[in-house]
Design an enzyme around this catalytic site. Structure first.
Site, mmCIF file in Angstrom:
data_model
loop_
_atom_site.group_PDB
_atom_site.id
_atom_site.type_symbol
_atom_site.label_atom_id
_atom_site.label_comp_id
_atom_site.label_asym_id
_atom_site.label_seq_id
_atom_site.Cartn_x
_atom_site.Cartn_y
_atom_site.Cartn_z
ATOM 1 N N VAL A 159 46.324 28.287 42.787
ATOM 2 C CA VAL A 159 45.649 28.615 41.528
ATOM 3 C C VAL A 159 44.164 28.272 41.622
ATOM 4 C CG1 VAL A 159 45.519 28.061 39.068
ATOM 5 C CG2 VAL A 159 47.748 28.360 40.169
ATOM 6 N N ALA A 208 46.243 21.342 41.013
ATOM 7 C CA ALA A 208 46.531 21.804 39.658
ATOM 8 C C ALA A 208 47.972 21.478 39.286
ATOM 9 C CB ALA A 208 46.288 23.306 39.561
ATOM 10 N N ALA A 209 48.258 21.457 37.999
ATOM 11 C CA ALA A 209 49.594 21.112 37.513
ATOM 12 C C ALA A 209 50.658 22.048 38.061
ATOM 13 C CB ALA A 209 49.618 21.135 35.989
ATOM 14 N N CYS A 210 50.309 23.300 38.241
ATOM 15 C CA CYS A 210 51.295 24.274 38.710
ATOM 16 C C CYS A 210 51.615 24.099 40.193
ATOM 17 C CB CYS A 210 50.813 25.687 38.426
ATOM 18 S SG CYS A 210 49.130 25.944 38.946
ATOM 19 N N SER A 211 50.909 23.184 40.878
ATOM 20 C CA SER A 211 51.235 22.926 42.280
ATOM 21 C C SER A 211 51.734 21.504 42.457
ATOM 22 C CB SER A 211 50.007 23.179 43.167
ATOM 23 O OG SER A 211 48.985 22.250 42.872
#
Length: 118
Positions: free
Chosen positions: A72, A60-63
């Site tokens: 996430v 995911a973008a947050c990782s």
């Protein structure tokens, strides 16, 4: 300006036709897909697509920038698919030709890696 949602949906359909699962709900960014190919590690997919000239990211973008699977995606209940997910982000100027190149590269990658995983 291209219809990014339609291009993203074409990316999704091509991946699903190869056995992938689209992660996330219907209400998501119009230019971004999170695709999991069961049995094929995200890092392996990223490398195979990179060799075909397609740039994607793992998880995911947050990782972004992490090697470990996304917490996430784990929290979303994706299970093992969290480690088999790649993120495809279309730029504002994406074209149908870009999507066609992705479709060809993804189908070839899925066929090759799927045979090895079997």
């Amino acid at each position: 300006i291209p219809d990014l949602r339609a291009l993203r949906d074409a990316v999704d359909h091509a991946a699903v036709a190869c056995g992938a699962v689209v992660l996330g709900g219907a209400d998501r960014l119009p230019n971004t897909s999170c695709l999991a190919l069961p049995g094929i590690a995200a890092g392996t997919q990223v490398i195979a697509l990179d060799l075909a000239g397609i740039e994607v990211s793992a998880g995911a973008a947050c990782s972004s920038g992490k090697v470990a699977r996304s917490h996430v995606l784990d929290a979303m209940g994706c299970g093992a698919l969290a480690g088999q997910a790649i993120r495809v982000s279309l730029p504002w100027n994406a074209t149908a030709a870009d999507v066609a190149a992705f479709q060809d590269a993804y189908a070839g990658m899925a066929a090759r890696l799927g045979k090895r995983a079997a």
